[in-house]
Design a protein around this motif. Structure first.
Motif, PDB file in Angstrom:
ATOM      1  N   ASP A  80       0.829  -1.205   0.000  1.00 20.67           N
ATOM      2  CA  ASP A  80       0.000   0.000   0.000  1.00 20.67           C
ATOM      3  C   ASP A  80       0.865   1.257   0.000  1.00 20.67           C
ATOM      4  OD1 ASP A  80       0.916  -0.668   2.514  1.00 20.67           O
ATOM      5  OD2 ASP A  80      -0.865   0.050   3.570  1.00 20.67           O
ATOM      6  N   LEU A  81       1.934   1.239   0.798  1.00 26.48           N
ATOM      7  CA  LEU A  81       2.846   2.381   0.812  1.00 26.48           C
ATOM      8  C   LEU A  81       3.587   2.518  -0.516  1.00 26.48           C
ATOM      9  CD1 LEU A  81       4.455   2.300   4.389  1.00 26.48           C
ATOM     10  CD2 LEU A  81       2.777   3.915   3.486  1.00 26.48           C
ATOM     11  N   MET A  82       3.891   1.388  -1.137  1.00 24.97           N
ATOM     12  CA  MET A  82       4.575   1.438  -2.426  1.00 24.97           C
ATOM     13  C   MET A  82       3.679   2.059  -3.495  1.00 24.97           C
ATOM     14  SD  MET A  82       7.674   0.445  -2.157  1.00 24.97           S
ATOM     15  CE  MET A  82       8.034   0.391  -3.910  1.00 24.97           C
ATOM     16  N   VAL A  83       2.388   1.767  -3.442  1.00 25.30           N
ATOM     17  CA  VAL A  83       1.451   2.360  -4.400  1.00 25.30           C
ATOM     18  C   VAL A  83       1.388   3.874  -4.205  1.00 25.30           C
ATOM     19  CG1 VAL A  83      -0.974   2.512  -5.088  1.00 25.30           C
ATOM     20  CG2 VAL A  83       0.070   0.278  -4.679  1.00 25.30           C
ATOM     21  N   VAL A  84       1.273   4.306  -2.950  1.00 22.39           N
ATOM     22  CA  VAL A  84       1.222   5.741  -2.658  1.00 22.39           C
ATOM     23  C   VAL A  84       2.539   6.407  -3.054  1.00 22.39           C
ATOM     24  CG1 VAL A  84       0.957   7.478  -0.849  1.00 22.39           C
ATOM     25  CG2 VAL A  84      -0.437   5.402  -0.797  1.00 22.39           C
ATOM     26  N   SER A  85       3.648   5.729  -2.759  1.00 22.50           N
ATOM     27  CA  SER A  85       4.960   6.259  -3.129  1.00 22.50           C
ATOM     28  C   SER A  85       5.080   6.425  -4.638  1.00 22.50           C
ATOM     29  CB  SER A  85       6.062   5.320  -2.620  1.00 22.50           C
ATOM     30  OG  SER A  85       7.316   5.685  -3.147  1.00 22.50           O
ATOM     31  N   SER A  86       4.605   5.438  -5.373  1.00 24.78           N
ATOM     32  CA  SER A  86       4.652   5.507  -6.839  1.00 24.78           C
ATOM     33  C   SER A  86       3.799   6.665  -7.353  1.00 24.78           C
ATOM     34  CB  SER A  86       4.162   4.189  -7.444  1.00 24.78           C
ATOM     35  OG  SER A  86       4.988   3.116  -7.049  1.00 24.78           O
ATOM     36  N   ALA A  87       2.662   6.885  -6.702  1.00 30.25           N
ATOM     37  CA  ALA A  87       1.791   7.996  -7.098  1.00 30.25           C
ATOM     38  C   ALA A  87       2.490   9.334  -6.866  1.00 30.25           C
ATOM     39  CB  ALA A  87       0.482   7.935  -6.316  1.00 30.25           C
ATOM     40  N   PHE A  88       3.163   9.472  -5.715  1.00 32.81           N
ATOM     41  CA  PHE A  88       3.919  10.692  -5.434  1.00 32.81           C
ATOM     42  C   PHE A  88       5.015  10.893  -6.480  1.00 32.81           C
ATOM     43  CE2 PHE A  88       1.923  11.060  -1.353  1.00 32.81           C
ATOM     44  CZ  PHE A  88       2.134  12.375  -0.958  1.00 32.81           C
ATOM     45  N   SER A  89       5.716   9.817  -6.795  1.00 27.38           N
ATOM     46  CA  SER A  89       6.795   9.904  -7.776  1.00 27.38           C
ATOM     47  C   SER A  89       6.262  10.331  -9.138  1.00 27.38           C
ATOM     48  CB  SER A  89       7.501   8.551  -7.889  1.00 27.38           C
ATOM     49  OG  SER A  89       8.541   8.597  -8.838  1.00 27.38           O
ATOM     50  N   PHE A  90       5.109   9.776  -9.515  1.00 31.95           N
ATOM     51  CA  PHE A  90       4.508  10.134 -10.803  1.00 31.95           C
ATOM     52  C   PHE A  90       4.123  11.608 -10.830  1.00 31.95           C
ATOM     53  CE2 PHE A  90       0.784  10.684 -13.545  1.00 31.95           C
ATOM     54  CZ  PHE A  90       1.292  10.213 -14.744  1.00 31.95           C
ATOM     55  N   VAL A  91       3.546  12.092  -9.730  1.00 33.73           N
ATOM     56  CA  VAL A  91       3.163  13.509  -9.646  1.00 33.73           C
ATOM     57  C   VAL A  91       4.397  14.396  -9.779  1.00 33.73           C
ATOM     58  CG1 VAL A  91       2.268  15.303  -8.111  1.00 33.73           C
ATOM     59  CG2 VAL A  91       1.067  13.128  -8.321  1.00 33.73           C
ATOM     60  N   GLY A  92       5.466  14.001  -9.099  1.00 32.44           N
ATOM     61  CA  GLY A  92       6.699  14.786  -9.162  1.00 32.44           C
ATOM     62  C   GLY A  92       7.266  14.865 -10.563  1.00 32.44           C
ATOM     63  N   GLN A  93       7.263  13.730 -11.265  1.00 29.79           N
ATOM     64  CA  GLN A  93       7.820  13.708 -12.618  1.00 29.79           C
ATOM     65  C   GLN A  93       6.885  14.363 -13.629  1.00 29.79           C
ATOM     66  OE1 GLN A  93      11.024  12.677 -13.330  1.00 29.79           O
ATOM     67  NE2 GLN A  93      11.028  12.727 -11.104  1.00 29.79           N
ATOM     68  N   ALA A  94       5.587  14.079 -13.497  1.00 32.21           N
ATOM     69  CA  ALA A  94       4.622  14.645 -14.443  1.00 32.21           C
ATOM     70  C   ALA A  94       4.523  16.162 -14.302  1.00 32.21           C
ATOM     71  CB  ALA A  94       3.248  14.008 -14.229  1.00 32.21           C
ATOM     72  N   GLY A  95       4.701  16.639 -13.069  1.00 36.75           N
ATOM     73  CA  GLY A  95       4.583  18.079 -12.837  1.00 36.75           C
ATOM     74  C   GLY A  95       5.889  18.828 -12.932  1.00 36.75           C
ATOM     75  N   LEU A  96       6.957  18.124 -13.338  1.00 32.68           N
ATOM     76  CA  LEU A  96       8.279  18.746 -13.367  1.00 32.68           C
ATOM     77  C   LEU A  96       8.310  19.987 -14.254  1.00 32.68           C
ATOM     78  CD1 LEU A  96      11.272  18.686 -12.597  1.00 32.68           C
ATOM     79  CD2 LEU A  96      11.663  17.134 -14.519  1.00 32.68           C
ATOM     80  N   VAL A  97       7.797  19.852 -15.464  1.00 33.31           N
ATOM     81  CA  VAL A  97       7.828  20.974 -16.408  1.00 33.31           C
ATOM     82  C   VAL A  97       7.002  22.140 -15.887  1.00 33.31           C
ATOM     83  CG1 VAL A  97       7.244  21.719 -18.741  1.00 33.31           C
ATOM     84  CG2 VAL A  97       8.213  19.449 -18.373  1.00 33.31           C
ATOM     85  N   ALA A  98       5.821  21.835 -15.343  1.00 30.78           N
ATOM     86  CA  ALA A  98       4.947  22.893 -14.835  1.00 30.78           C
ATOM     87  C   ALA A  98       5.591  23.629 -13.665  1.00 30.78           C
ATOM     88  CB  ALA A  98       3.605  22.296 -14.409  1.00 30.78           C
ATOM     89  N   PHE A  99       6.190  22.880 -12.750  1.00 33.30           N
ATOM     90  CA  PHE A  99       6.847  23.512 -11.606  1.00 33.30           C
ATOM     91  C   PHE A  99       8.041  24.356 -12.053  1.00 33.30           C
ATOM     92  CE2 PHE A  99       4.873  20.051  -8.959  1.00 33.30           C
ATOM     93  CZ  PHE A  99       4.159  20.899  -8.126  1.00 33.30           C
ATOM     94  N   MET A 100       8.795  23.849 -13.025  1.00 37.68           N
ATOM     95  CA  MET A 100       9.943  24.603 -13.529  1.00 37.68           C
ATOM     96  C   MET A 100       9.495  25.896 -14.202  1.00 37.68           C
ATOM     97  SD  MET A 100      12.273  21.455 -15.026  1.00 37.68           S
ATOM     98  CE  MET A 100      13.455  22.529 -15.830  1.00 37.68           C
ATOM     99  N   ALA A 101       8.340  25.860 -14.859  1.00 40.80           N
ATOM    100  CA  ALA A 101       7.844  27.037 -15.573  1.00 40.80           C
ATOM    101  C   ALA A 101       7.504  28.182 -14.629  1.00 40.80           C
ATOM    102  CB  ALA A 101       6.619  26.661 -16.408  1.00 40.80           C
ATOM    103  N   ILE A 102       7.141  27.854 -13.392  1.00 47.37           N
ATOM    104  CA  ILE A 102       6.784  28.907 -12.430  1.00 47.37           C
ATOM    105  C   ILE A 102       7.888  29.115 -11.393  1.00 47.37           C
ATOM    106  CG2 ILE A 102       4.308  28.575 -12.718  1.00 47.37           C
ATOM    107  CD1 ILE A 102       4.259  26.912 -10.193  1.00 47.37           C
TER     108      ILE A 102
END
Length: 221
Positions: free
Chosen positions: A165-187
């Motif tokens: 269960d923690l691995m699933v949540v961890s993977s979700a956090f990792s995906f958010v971090g990578q998917a939002g990388l460009v958006a966060f860098m833009a601001i």
């Protein structure tokens, strides 16, 4: 100008600290693996330790590039692609370890083939875009495979020594971090994905160490 540079340095610092924290936890996992009596090259602590170290280095390179400390030339991009391979390739080992234990003697050969493909692309690819295009499906496939794997083991209880269960949540956090990388860098918040990655790494480390399982095992004995 000095004040602006100082502000940038302060903005960069949390991301670098998060990357260092992720690397420390990665080393901790590798030490746990090394202290095991029966060690395999596809054991989860070792595989994820390598993944987290590569993740931390890659995140640091992204931060340094964003703030102008590292020019992302084709040569530097090839180096970064090699480091990202340190994320993708061990995930192959993790999936093999969980789903195909019966062909364990062939695991290293399969991983070797993936390495050959990955390195060939990063060395022969003429542009950054083409290298990313050919590498991205592998990353998406194995990241998706990891989420699906731990979601299944969470529901079925197949992998009790890991908190799925923690691995699933961890993977979700990792995906958010990578998917939002460009958006966060833009601001101007390039450090945020690094901190999200650090949180993800901490959760995954806790899931792999799984102190709850050890307590339960002792109580049974």
């Amino acid at each position: 100008m000095f004040i602006l540079q100082f502000v940038f340095d302060l903005t960069l610092l949390p991301g670098l600290a998060a990357s260092v924290l992720a690397a420390i936890m990665a080393v901790y996992l590798i030490i746990i693996w090394y202290r095991q009596e029966n060690r395999l090259m596809t054991d989860l602590p070792l595989m994820f330790g390598i993944v987290f170290i590569a993740h931390a280095i890659n995140q640091t390179m992204v931060l340094l590039s964003e703030y102008g400390y590292l020019e992302m030339t084709l040569e530097v991009f090839r180096m970064r692609a090699l480091i990202v391979g340190g994320i993708a390739v061990p995930l192959v080992g993790v999936l093999l370890h969980i789903w195909l234990p019966r062909i364990r003697k062939h695991h290293l050969r399969i991983i070797g083939l993936v390495i050959v493909y990955w390195v060939s692309i990063l060395l022969l690819g003429p542009t950054q875009e083409l290298i990313m295009l050919l590498h991205l499906p592998i990353i998406i496939f194995f990241m998706g495979g990891m989420v699906l794997t731990f979601a299944i083991t969470w529901k079925t209880g197949r992998l009790k020594e890991v908190r799925s269960d923690l691995m699933v949540v961890s993977s979700a956090f990792s995906f958010v971090g990578q998917a939002g990388l460009v958006a966060f860098m833009a601001i101007g918040l390039a450090s945020v994905p690094a901190m999200i990655t650090a949180i993800s790494t901490a959760m995954a480390t806790l899931a792999l160490v799984n102190p709850w399982y050890k307590v339960e095992a002792r109580s049974v004995l």
